[in-house]
Design an enzyme around this catalytic site. Structure first.
Site, PDB file in Angstrom:
ATOM      1  N   ASP A  11     -28.629  83.552 -27.967  1.00 40.68           N
ATOM      2  CA  ASP A  11     -28.236  82.138 -28.011  1.00 40.68           C
ATOM      3  C   ASP A  11     -28.608  81.605 -29.395  1.00 40.68           C
ATOM      4  O   ASP A  11     -29.300  82.287 -30.170  1.00 40.68           O
ATOM      5  CB  ASP A  11     -29.004  81.355 -26.920  1.00 40.68           C
ATOM      6  CG  ASP A  11     -28.670  79.871 -26.916  1.00 40.68           C
ATOM      7  OD1 ASP A  11     -27.480  79.518 -27.064  1.00 40.68           O
ATOM      8  OD2 ASP A  11     -29.592  79.047 -26.776  1.00 40.68           O
ATOM      9  N   SER A  12     -28.207  80.384 -29.656  1.00 40.06           N
ATOM     10  CA  SER A  12     -28.578  79.737 -30.916  1.00 40.06           C
ATOM     11  C   SER A  12     -30.061  79.360 -30.942  1.00 40.06           C
ATOM     12  O   SER A  12     -30.601  79.058 -32.001  1.00 40.06           O
ATOM     13  CB  SER A  12     -27.759  78.461 -31.080  1.00 40.06           C
ATOM     14  OG  SER A  12     -28.027  77.606 -29.988  1.00 40.06           O
ATOM     15  N   CYS A  74     -24.734  81.689 -24.431  1.00 41.24           N
ATOM     16  CA  CYS A  74     -24.453  80.463 -25.182  1.00 41.24           C
ATOM     17  C   CYS A  74     -22.985  80.136 -24.977  1.00 41.24           C
ATOM     18  O   CYS A  74     -22.121  80.966 -25.302  1.00 41.24           O
ATOM     19  CB  CYS A  74     -24.756  80.731 -26.660  1.00 41.24           C
ATOM     20  SG  CYS A  74     -24.332  79.359 -27.750  1.00 41.24           S
ATOM     21  N   THR A  76     -21.274  77.926 -26.508  1.00 43.49           N
ATOM     22  CA  THR A  76     -20.640  77.662 -27.802  1.00 43.49           C
ATOM     23  C   THR A  76     -20.241  78.976 -28.480  1.00 43.49           C
ATOM     24  O   THR A  76     -19.109  79.125 -28.945  1.00 43.49           O
ATOM     25  CB  THR A  76     -21.621  76.871 -28.697  1.00 43.49           C
ATOM     26  OG1 THR A  76     -22.073  75.729 -27.963  1.00 43.49           O
ATOM     27  CG2 THR A  76     -20.970  76.441 -29.973  1.00 43.49           C
ATOM     28  N   CYS A 185     -23.776  74.013 -21.235  1.00 37.34           N
ATOM     29  CA  CYS A 185     -24.558  74.522 -22.373  1.00 37.34           C
ATOM     30  C   CYS A 185     -25.826  75.098 -21.764  1.00 37.34           C
ATOM     31  O   CYS A 185     -26.426  74.476 -20.872  1.00 37.34           O
ATOM     32  CB  CYS A 185     -24.876  73.396 -23.336  1.00 37.34           C
ATOM     33  SG  CYS A 185     -26.162  73.773 -24.550  1.00 37.34           S
TER      34      CYS A 185
HETATM   35  N1  DGL Z   1     -27.051  76.809 -25.899  1.00 38.65           N
HETATM   36  C1  DGL Z   1     -25.798  76.686 -26.568  1.00 38.65           C
HETATM   37  C2  DGL Z   1     -24.643  76.595 -25.593  1.00 38.65           C
HETATM   38  O1  DGL Z   1     -24.741  77.090 -24.502  1.00 38.65           O
HETATM   39  C3  DGL Z   1     -25.577  75.661 -27.619  1.00 38.65           C
HETATM   40  C4  DGL Z   1     -26.649  75.133 -28.417  1.00 38.65           C
HETATM   41  C5  DGL Z   1     -26.267  74.761 -29.807  1.00 38.65           C
HETATM   42  O2  DGL Z   1     -25.479  73.826 -30.036  1.00 38.65           O
HETATM   43  O3  DGL Z   1     -26.779  75.431 -30.671  1.00 38.65           O
HETATM   44  O4  DGL Z   1     -23.620  76.059 -25.900  1.00 38.65           O
END
Ligand code: DGL
Length: 275
Positions: A11-12, A74, A76, A185
């Protein structure tokens, strides 16, 4: 790939831990590697091209750790890079997140469901295709939440500032009659109690993490690469931010104290272990 090789989960930042922990519950014998690219957080406000490039670098790192499978924990990064990574690595089983619009559409009585996600997730084709496939007859309200991921990373999961942000996004949806709200998210399950307090018992919050963990098991079974020993799996945690910061956030959000290892971006494309 050998059965004892790890599953890579990325993930980020800290958000994918909600998925990582669901996988730990579902598959306690698997060796797992978590990778939080915290130095580049938030992914959700970056271009699709940048997110794809970062995701490709992280994937190469996890492959160098001999991962037998990848879980993009993630939404995104899945929106930006899932298709691309599957094309780049046709032999590697890769699971991505998609906003849980399907269960929301199946469960709604009011015919109105809400989705909270990052700006980039709503821009991706994946979101549009999920709505098109599963929620044609349902009214889907989309709400990007810029800044929410940073609040969660700062451990502010139950403070007045976060509550004010959430109310501004969620109350208009409540007025329009949502009875299901998708956590689109992987960071958002950490604010579940606060969100539930705001929306009340009449709105179901939907977190896809347990379903993703079950899907992970299914793929391992299909490919015949489930871990076979009876011992509990080994866990490793990597981050690209100072390791103490990540360890502290992990502790604040989950109560777990873990050894965290540093990964270093050498260029925009290449991230390595800090050996
Ligand atoms: N946890 C990430 C997701 O599921 C996004 C977090 C970010 O914007 O870095 O979209």
């Amino acid at each position: 790939m050998a059965n004892e090789n790890p599953i890579g989960v990325f993930d980020s930042g800290i958000g994918g831990i909600t998925v990582f922990n669901a996988i730990r519950n579902e598959l306690p014998r698997e060796n797992l590697i978590y990778f939080g690219d915290s130095i580049h957080l938030p992914y959700g406000e970056k271009s699709m091209e940048t997110i794809r490039q970062l995701s490709a670098g992280v994937t190469d790192f996890l492959l160098r750790q001999q991962c037998k499978m990848l879980v993009i924990a993630c939404n995104t990064a899945s929106a930006a890079a899932l298709k691309f990574l599957r094309e780049q690595h046709p032999q590697l089983p890769i699971i991505g997140m998609e906003p849980a619009v399907k269960p929301a559409a199946e469960q709604t009585q009011s015919g109105v469901v809400g989705v909270l996600a990052t700006t980039a997730t709503f821009q991706g084709e994946l979101f549009a295709s999920v709505v098109e496939r599963f929620a044609k007859d349902v009214h889907v309200l989309r709400q990007p939440c810029p800044g929410l991921v940073q609040q969660i990373e700062a451990g502010k999961t139950n403070d007045p500032e976060t509550e004010t942000m959430l109310r501004a996004w969620v109350e208009p949806m409540l007025e329009k009659g949502i009875d299901a709200l998708v956590l689109g998210c992987t960071h958002y399950p950490f604010i579940r109690p606060l969100l539930q307090k705001i929306v009340g018992d009449g709105v179901r919050l939907i977190d896809p993490a347990p379903a993703v963990a079950r899907q992970t098991r299914k793929i391992l079974e299909q490919k015949n690469i489930l871990h076979t020993t009876t011992a509990t799996g080994k866990l490793r945690y990597f981050t690209t931010e100072p390791v103490n910061d990540f360890a502290e956030t992990l502790f604040v959000l989950t109560g777990e104290q873990r050894n965290v290892e540093l990964a270093v971006w050498e260029s925009d494309f290449f991230v390595r272990e800090n050996l």
